[in-house]
Motif scaffolding. Structure first.
Motif, short mmCIF file in Angstrom:
data_model
loop_
_atom_site.label_atom_id
_atom_site.label_comp_id
_atom_site.label_asym_id
_atom_site.label_seq_id
_atom_site.Cartn_x
_atom_site.Cartn_y
_atom_site.Cartn_z
N ASP A 10 7.58 12.99 18.62
CA ASP A 10 6.24 13.05 19.22
C ASP A 10 6.18 14.03 20.37
OD1 ASP A 10 5.32 11.16 17.44
OD2 ASP A 10 5.44 9.49 18.86
N PHE A 11 7.26 14.12 21.15
CA PHE A 11 7.30 15.07 22.26
C PHE A 11 7.30 16.50 21.75
CE2 PHE A 11 9.47 17.70 25.44
CZ PHE A 11 8.63 17.50 26.52
N VAL A 12 8.05 16.75 20.70
CA VAL A 12 8.09 18.10 20.11
C VAL A 12 6.70 18.50 19.61
CG1 VAL A 12 9.10 19.55 18.30
CG2 VAL A 12 10.53 17.88 19.50
N VAL A 13 6.01 17.59 18.96
CA VAL A 13 4.64 17.86 18.49
C VAL A 13 3.73 18.15 19.68
CG1 VAL A 13 2.62 16.84 17.37
CG2 VAL A 13 4.88 16.56 16.34
N GLU A 14 3.86 17.36 20.73
CA GLU A 14 3.05 17.56 21.94
C GLU A 14 3.30 18.95 22.54
OE1 GLU A 14 3.12 15.96 26.49
OE2 GLU A 14 3.44 14.47 24.93
N VAL A 15 4.57 19.35 22.62
CA VAL A 15 4.93 20.67 23.16
C VAL A 15 4.30 21.78 22.32
CG1 VAL A 15 6.90 22.28 23.32
CG2 VAL A 15 7.03 20.01 24.36
N LEU A 16 4.39 21.65 21.02
CA LEU A 16 3.84 22.68 20.13
C LEU A 16 2.32 22.80 20.27
CD1 LEU A 16 6.10 21.92 17.09
CD2 LEU A 16 6.00 24.12 18.29
N GLU A 34 7.25 39.11 28.05
CA GLU A 34 6.83 38.40 29.26
C GLU A 34 6.17 37.06 28.93
OE1 GLU A 34 6.01 41.62 28.65
OE2 GLU A 34 7.35 42.61 30.06
N ILE A 35 5.35 37.03 27.90
CA ILE A 35 4.69 35.79 27.50
C ILE A 35 5.71 34.81 26.94
CG2 ILE A 35 3.01 34.77 25.90
CD1 ILE A 35 1.39 37.39 26.25
N ALA A 36 6.63 35.30 26.13
CA ALA A 36 7.67 34.45 25.56
C ALA A 36 8.53 33.85 26.67
CB ALA A 36 8.53 35.24 24.58
N GLU A 37 8.88 34.66 27.64
CA GLU A 37 9.71 34.18 28.75
C GLU A 37 8.99 33.06 29.51
OE1 GLU A 37 12.52 36.49 31.82
OE2 GLU A 37 10.40 37.03 32.00
N THR A 38 7.71 33.23 29.74
CA THR A 38 6.91 32.20 30.42
C THR A 38 6.86 30.92 29.60
OG1 THR A 38 5.56 33.85 31.56
CG2 THR A 38 4.62 31.64 31.32
N LYS A 39 6.64 31.06 28.30
CA LYS A 39 6.55 29.88 27.44
C LYS A 39 7.89 29.14 27.38
CE LYS A 39 2.56 31.14 24.70
NZ LYS A 39 1.72 30.02 25.14
N VAL A 40 8.98 29.86 27.30
CA VAL A 40 10.31 29.22 27.30
C VAL A 40 10.47 28.40 28.58
CG1 VAL A 40 12.79 29.65 27.55
CG2 VAL A 40 11.50 30.82 25.77
N ASN A 41 10.11 29.00 29.70
CA ASN A 41 10.24 28.30 30.98
C ASN A 41 9.35 27.07 31.03
OD1 ASN A 41 12.15 30.10 31.99
ND2 ASN A 41 10.61 31.44 32.88
N GLN A 42 8.13 27.17 30.52
CA GLN A 42 7.21 26.02 30.50
C GLN A 42 7.77 24.88 29.66
OE1 GLN A 42 3.74 28.09 29.04
NE2 GLN A 42 2.77 28.08 31.06
N VAL A 43 8.26 25.21 28.47
CA VAL A 43 8.81 24.19 27.58
C VAL A 43 10.04 23.54 28.19
CG1 VAL A 43 9.93 23.79 25.34
CG2 VAL A 43 7.86 25.21 25.48
N MET A 44 10.93 24.36 28.74
CA MET A 44 12.16 23.82 29.32
C MET A 44 11.86 22.94 30.53
SD MET A 44 14.46 24.90 27.28
CE MET A 44 15.95 24.58 28.18
N GLN A 45 10.87 23.31 31.33
CA GLN A 45 10.49 22.51 32.49
C GLN A 45 9.88 21.18 32.04
OE1 GLN A 45 7.94 24.43 35.34
NE2 GLN A 45 7.67 22.57 36.52
N ALA A 46 8.98 21.23 31.06
CA ALA A 46 8.35 20.00 30.56
C ALA A 46 9.41 19.07 29.98
CB ALA A 46 7.29 20.34 29.50
N ALA A 47 10.35 19.61 29.22
CA ALA A 47 11.42 18.78 28.64
C ALA A 47 12.28 18.16 29.74
CB ALA A 47 12.27 19.62 27.69
N ALA A 48 12.64 18.95 30.73
CA ALA A 48 13.46 18.43 31.83
C ALA A 48 12.74 17.33 32.60
CB ALA A 48 13.85 19.57 32.77
N GLU A 49 11.44 17.52 32.84
CA GLU A 49 10.66 16.52 33.56
C GLU A 49 10.62 15.19 32.82
OE1 GLU A 49 6.84 18.33 34.26
OE2 GLU A 49 7.64 19.64 35.83
N GLU A 50 10.66 15.26 31.48
CA GLU A 50 10.63 14.04 30.67
C GLU A 50 12.03 13.53 30.33
OE1 GLU A 50 7.93 12.24 29.72
OE2 GLU A 50 6.72 13.59 30.97
#
Length: 77
Positions: A12-18, A50-66
């Motif tokens: 469910d988290f993976v779906v939410e991230v996508l 640049e966009i990919a780098e930002t998205k990677v950081n966003q996903v990794m931060q969201a995953a770490a927070e959870e």
């Protein structure tokens, strides 16, 4: 950009991230999540560096927070 499978991140988290970071419909997000689950990796998008780098950081931060070990990586085309 790729998402990598692990044995701990809830589907469910993976779906939410996508849906949240890659603007996938629920159906497309479920399809990609199942690809990640069954094949070990799934393509979530193709973006300029640049966009990919930002998205990677966003996903990794969201995953770490959870507290999930979900990995998102960039690879050149």
């Amino acid at each position: 950009m790729l998402l990598l499978n692990d044995d701990y991140t809830p589907m469910d988290f993976v779906v939410e991230v996508l849906m949240r970071f890659f603007r996938k419909s629920e159906l497309e997000a479920i399809r990609i999540m199942l690809q990640v689950h069954h094949e070990g990796v799934g393509v979530c998008g193709v973006y300029p560096f640049e966009i990919a780098e930002t998205k990677v950081n966003q996903v990794m931060q969201a995953a770490a927070e959870e507290g999930h070990p979900l990995q998102c990586i960039m690879e050149p085309e």
